[in-house]
Design a protein around this motif. Sequence first.
Motif, PDB file in Angstrom:
ATOM      1  N   ILE A  91      -1.214 -13.586  12.777  1.00  0.00           N
ATOM      2  CA  ILE A  91      -0.153 -12.914  11.448  1.00  0.00           C
ATOM      3  C   ILE A  91       0.295 -14.151  12.106  1.00  0.00           C
ATOM      4  O   ILE A  91       1.621 -13.906  12.448  1.00  0.00           O
ATOM      5  N   LEU A  92       0.136 -15.555  11.355  1.00  0.00           N
ATOM      6  CA  LEU A  92       1.595 -15.768  10.236  1.00  0.00           C
ATOM      7  C   LEU A  92       2.125 -15.793   9.250  1.00  0.00           C
ATOM      8  O   LEU A  92       1.402 -16.442   8.155  1.00  0.00           O
ATOM      9  N   LYS A  93       3.589 -15.513   9.484  1.00  0.00           N
ATOM     10  CA  LYS A  93       3.503 -14.701   8.554  1.00  0.00           C
ATOM     11  C   LYS A  93       4.900 -15.646   8.066  1.00  0.00           C
ATOM     12  O   LYS A  93       6.099 -16.103   9.130  1.00  0.00           O
ATOM     13  N   ILE A 201      -4.436 -14.918  10.041  1.00  0.00           N
ATOM     14  CA  ILE A 201      -3.580 -15.013   8.620  1.00  0.00           C
ATOM     15  C   ILE A 201      -2.624 -15.712   8.450  1.00  0.00           C
ATOM     16  O   ILE A 201      -1.963 -14.769   9.125  1.00  0.00           O
ATOM     17  N   ALA A 202      -2.215 -16.266   7.720  1.00  0.00           N
ATOM     18  CA  ALA A 202      -1.385 -17.177   7.368  1.00  0.00           C
ATOM     19  C   ALA A 202      -0.957 -16.243   6.039  1.00  0.00           C
ATOM     20  O   ALA A 202      -1.850 -15.865   4.967  1.00  0.00           O
ATOM     21  N   THR A 203       0.028 -16.197   5.561  1.00  0.00           N
ATOM     22  CA  THR A 203       0.149 -14.740   4.645  1.00  0.00           C
ATOM     23  C   THR A 203       2.197 -14.894   4.541  1.00  0.00           C
ATOM     24  O   THR A 203       2.261 -15.384   5.374  1.00  0.00           O
ATOM     25  N   ASN A 204       2.182 -14.745   3.118  1.00  0.00           N
ATOM     26  CA  ASN A 204       3.992 -14.866   2.847  1.00  0.00           C
ATOM     27  C   ASN A 204       4.367 -13.130   2.816  1.00  0.00           C
ATOM     28  O   ASN A 204       5.504 -12.611   2.516  1.00  0.00           O
ATOM     29  N   SER A 205       2.951 -12.283   2.568  1.00  0.00           N
ATOM     30  CA  SER A 205       3.523 -10.853   2.781  1.00  0.00           C
ATOM     31  C   SER A 205       2.868 -10.230   3.914  1.00  0.00           C
ATOM     32  O   SER A 205       2.199 -10.109   4.211  1.00  0.00           O
ATOM     33  N   MET A 206       3.525  -9.335   4.394  1.00  0.00           N
ATOM     34  CA  MET A 206       3.051  -8.760   5.362  1.00  0.00           C
ATOM     35  C   MET A 206       0.700  -7.833   5.373  1.00  0.00           C
ATOM     36  O   MET A 206       1.732  -7.058   4.182  1.00  0.00           O
ATOM     37  N   PRO A 207       0.448  -7.915   5.257  1.00  0.00           N
ATOM     38  CA  PRO A 207      -0.644  -6.915   5.421  1.00  0.00           C
ATOM     39  C   PRO A 207      -1.045  -5.915   5.895  1.00  0.00           C
ATOM     40  O   PRO A 207      -0.114  -5.916   7.301  1.00  0.00           O
ATOM     41  N   GLN A 208      -1.433  -4.201   4.985  1.00  0.00           N
ATOM     42  CA  GLN A 208      -0.555  -3.659   5.298  1.00  0.00           C
ATOM     43  C   GLN A 208      -1.776  -3.178   5.869  1.00  0.00           C
ATOM     44  O   GLN A 208      -3.560  -3.438   5.991  1.00  0.00           O
ATOM     45  N   ILE A 209      -2.018  -2.433   7.056  1.00  0.00           N
ATOM     46  CA  ILE A 209      -3.521  -2.564   7.859  1.00  0.00           C
ATOM     47  C   ILE A 209      -4.184  -0.880   8.397  1.00  0.00           C
ATOM     48  O   ILE A 209      -3.033  -0.629   9.031  1.00  0.00           O
ATOM     49  N   THR A 210      -5.206  -0.412   7.899  1.00  0.00           N
ATOM     50  CA  THR A 210      -5.102   0.842   8.094  1.00  0.00           C
ATOM     51  C   THR A 210      -5.355   1.706   9.338  1.00  0.00           C
ATOM     52  O   THR A 210      -5.961   2.503   9.179  1.00  0.00           O
ATOM     53  N   GLN A 211      -6.063   0.421  10.546  1.00  0.00           N
ATOM     54  CA  GLN A 211      -6.680   0.968  11.921  1.00  0.00           C
ATOM     55  C   GLN A 211      -5.962   1.093  13.040  1.00  0.00           C
ATOM     56  O   GLN A 211      -5.653  -0.841  13.119  1.00  0.00           O
ATOM     57  N   GLU A 212      -5.217   1.615  13.731  1.00  0.00           N
ATOM     58  CA  GLU A 212      -4.630   1.900  14.129  1.00  0.00           C
ATOM     59  C   GLU A 212      -4.689   0.440  15.561  1.00  0.00           C
ATOM     60  O   GLU A 212      -3.959  -0.003  15.899  1.00  0.00           O
ATOM     61  N   SER A 331      18.540  -7.144   8.063  1.00  0.00           N
ATOM     62  CA  SER A 331      18.924  -8.422   7.402  1.00  0.00           C
ATOM     63  C   SER A 331      18.071  -7.936   5.800  1.00  0.00           C
ATOM     64  O   SER A 331      17.345  -7.284   5.448  1.00  0.00           O
ATOM     65  N   TYR A 332      19.077  -8.865   4.720  1.00  0.00           N
ATOM     66  CA  TYR A 332      17.174  -8.223   3.422  1.00  0.00           C
ATOM     67  C   TYR A 332      16.540  -8.591   3.356  1.00  0.00           C
ATOM     68  O   TYR A 332      15.283  -7.962   2.787  1.00  0.00           O
ATOM     69  N   ARG A 333      15.708  -9.237   4.095  1.00  0.00           N
ATOM     70  CA  ARG A 333      14.590 -10.308   4.538  1.00  0.00           C
ATOM     71  C   ARG A 333      13.557  -8.339   4.725  1.00  0.00           C
ATOM     72  O   ARG A 333      12.786  -9.006   4.770  1.00  0.00           O
ATOM     73  N   SER A 334      14.537  -8.425   6.549  1.00  0.00           N
ATOM     74  CA  SER A 334      13.638  -7.157   6.504  1.00  0.00           C
ATOM     75  C   SER A 334      13.725  -6.211   6.440  1.00  0.00           C
ATOM     76  O   SER A 334      12.087  -5.786   6.558  1.00  0.00           O
ATOM     77  N   PHE A 335      14.047  -6.151   4.767  1.00  0.00           N
ATOM     78  CA  PHE A 335      14.725  -4.559   4.232  1.00  0.00           C
ATOM     79  C   PHE A 335      13.329  -5.379   3.388  1.00  0.00           C
ATOM     80  O   PHE A 335      12.692  -3.937   3.511  1.00  0.00           O
ATOM     81  N   THR A 336      13.486  -6.208   2.583  1.00  0.00           N
ATOM     82  CA  THR A 336      12.558  -5.924   1.799  1.00  0.00           C
ATOM     83  C   THR A 336      10.609  -6.337   2.094  1.00  0.00           C
ATOM     84  O   THR A 336       9.976  -5.697   1.931  1.00  0.00           O
ATOM     85  N   ASN A 337      11.088  -6.558   4.176  1.00  0.00           N
ATOM     86  CA  ASN A 337       9.637  -6.667   4.410  1.00  0.00           C
ATOM     87  C   ASN A 337       8.417  -5.286   5.009  1.00  0.00           C
ATOM     88  O   ASN A 337       8.088  -4.960   4.546  1.00  0.00           O
ATOM     89  N   GLN A 338       9.845  -4.452   5.054  1.00  0.00           N
ATOM     90  CA  GLN A 338       9.411  -3.668   4.523  1.00  0.00           C
ATOM     91  C   GLN A 338       9.226  -2.407   2.984  1.00  0.00           C
ATOM     92  O   GLN A 338       8.279  -1.700   3.192  1.00  0.00           O
ATOM     93  N   LEU A 339       9.400  -3.017   2.270  1.00  0.00           N
ATOM     94  CA  LEU A 339       9.397  -2.461   0.935  1.00  0.00           C
ATOM     95  C   LEU A 339       8.120  -2.793   1.104  1.00  0.00           C
ATOM     96  O   LEU A 339       6.980  -2.049   0.343  1.00  0.00           O
ATOM     97  N   GLU A 340       7.350  -3.943   1.350  1.00  0.00           N
ATOM     98  CA  GLU A 340       6.796  -5.101   0.826  1.00  0.00           C
ATOM     99  C   GLU A 340       4.892  -3.998   1.849  1.00  0.00           C
ATOM    100  O   GLU A 340       4.100  -3.025   1.189  1.00  0.00           O
ATOM    101  N   MET A 341       5.330  -3.991   3.012  1.00  0.00           N
ATOM    102  CA  MET A 341       4.424  -3.242   3.304  1.00  0.00           C
ATOM    103  C   MET A 341       4.282  -1.191   2.857  1.00  0.00           C
ATOM    104  O   MET A 341       3.738  -0.542   4.017  1.00  0.00           O
ATOM    105  N   LEU A 342       5.205  -0.760   2.616  1.00  0.00           N
ATOM    106  CA  LEU A 342       5.070   0.317   1.688  1.00  0.00           C
ATOM    107  C   LEU A 342       3.831  -0.126   0.396  1.00  0.00           C
ATOM    108  O   LEU A 342       3.239   1.177  -0.443  1.00  0.00           O
ATOM    109  N   GLY A 343       3.293  -0.864   0.311  1.00  0.00           N
ATOM    110  CA  GLY A 343       2.771  -2.124  -0.818  1.00  0.00           C
ATOM    111  C   GLY A 343       3.306  -2.233  -2.229  1.00  0.00           C
ATOM    112  O   GLY A 343       2.352  -1.634  -3.254  1.00  0.00           O
TER     113      GLY A 343
END
Length: 343
Positions: A91-93, A201-212, A331-343
Amino acid sequence: DSLEQGFKSDYQSILLDKNGNIKIDSPFKHKISHHVNVNYNPSIVNDPAYEQLNSFLSHLAPNQTKQLKAMLGLIPLQGTDIMKEIRTFFILKGVSGAGKSTLAQLLKGIFDDETQSESNIISSAQNVNKALLDEHYVDLNDTKKGKIMLWFDDFQSNSKTNIITANAGTVINGAITGVTQTGAAKYEKEHAVKLPSLIVIATNSMPQITQEGTAARMFVIDSPSILRDRSIKAKGKTISISDFVNNSKVKEALFYLIMQEASKILKMNEKQRANLFDRNHSAATNLSRLSDSFLTFLEKNEIAAPYDFIGMQTIKLFEVYKQQCDSYNVSYRSFTNQLEMLG
C-alpha cells in the motif's frame, strides 16, 4: 536467468542471474518477452538525473526510502521464489499530490509498449475488487499479455466504501505466491491466468481489508508530503516536476536502480529479506498501535456508532483524544486515519 525473465531494449538484453549478477548481451542472443524503453547504463550514477531520482524517492517515502526502493527491485524478481518467500503486497499511502502517480508515470515510461493499448504496469481496472474478481479484467491482467506488475493508481474499491472484499483478498494472497486465477476474454472459454505477483495499491485513504490473512501480508509505505517543484533537488538546485518526469535520463536512472535493488535482494539471505519487509518497518504498524488506544477512547466516551459523530468537529474531538491518550505518537493525521479506517 530463464528466457522470459529478462528485459530487452533496442540495443541490449539485460539478464539477472541467480547469483544476483547483472549481464548485458546482444538482443539477438536471447528471446526475451519484456521490452524496456531505456538501456541499462551504470554510468547514469554520474548524471544529475540519478541524484534527482533519489531526491524524489526520498521525498515520496522519507521514512521508508529503503523499503520503497526494495519494492521497485521486486519487479524483475517475480519469476523467482523470493516473492513466495516475502508474501507481501504494498500500500503506497499518501496525501493527494504526494507523487504516487508520478512514480507510476515513470514506470510506464520504462515498461509500457507503445504498440499496446493496455499498460504493462497499471491494472486494467482501478477498482481493486473488479480487477481481481471479474474474469474479463483478470484476463487483461495476465502476465502472458505483457503485465509486469499490478499498480492501482488512485485506489478505488466501489463508490460507497473502500473495502477490499474477502474474495479479492483471496486472489491477492494467491497472486503474490504464484497461484493461477481464472480469466475469460469476451466470447472465449475460461482459462488459467497468472497475475503479476507484485501488487501496489496507491491511495490517499487506507483501504479496509476484511480478510485477516490479506491484512497480514500488507506492507504500508507512507508518503506524507505534497510534491512541489522545490521538492526535487540535485546539486543544490530545485527541479520542476514536468522537467523531471519528461527527462529520459530519469527513466534510465530508475531502471538502473531497479536492477541494482533486485541484485541486492538476490544476494541477501532469507533472514535479511524477511527483515527488509518486517511489519515493524511498515507505516501500518503505527496505525495498528494507535488503533487499540483509539477504540478504547471511543468506548470510554460512549461513541458506539458512526452517527454518534454527527455534530462533532474533528479537530475538537482530536483535542479531547490527545488529552486522554497516552500514545507516544499522536498526530492529527494519524487520528483522522483511524476515522477513515472506520469507514
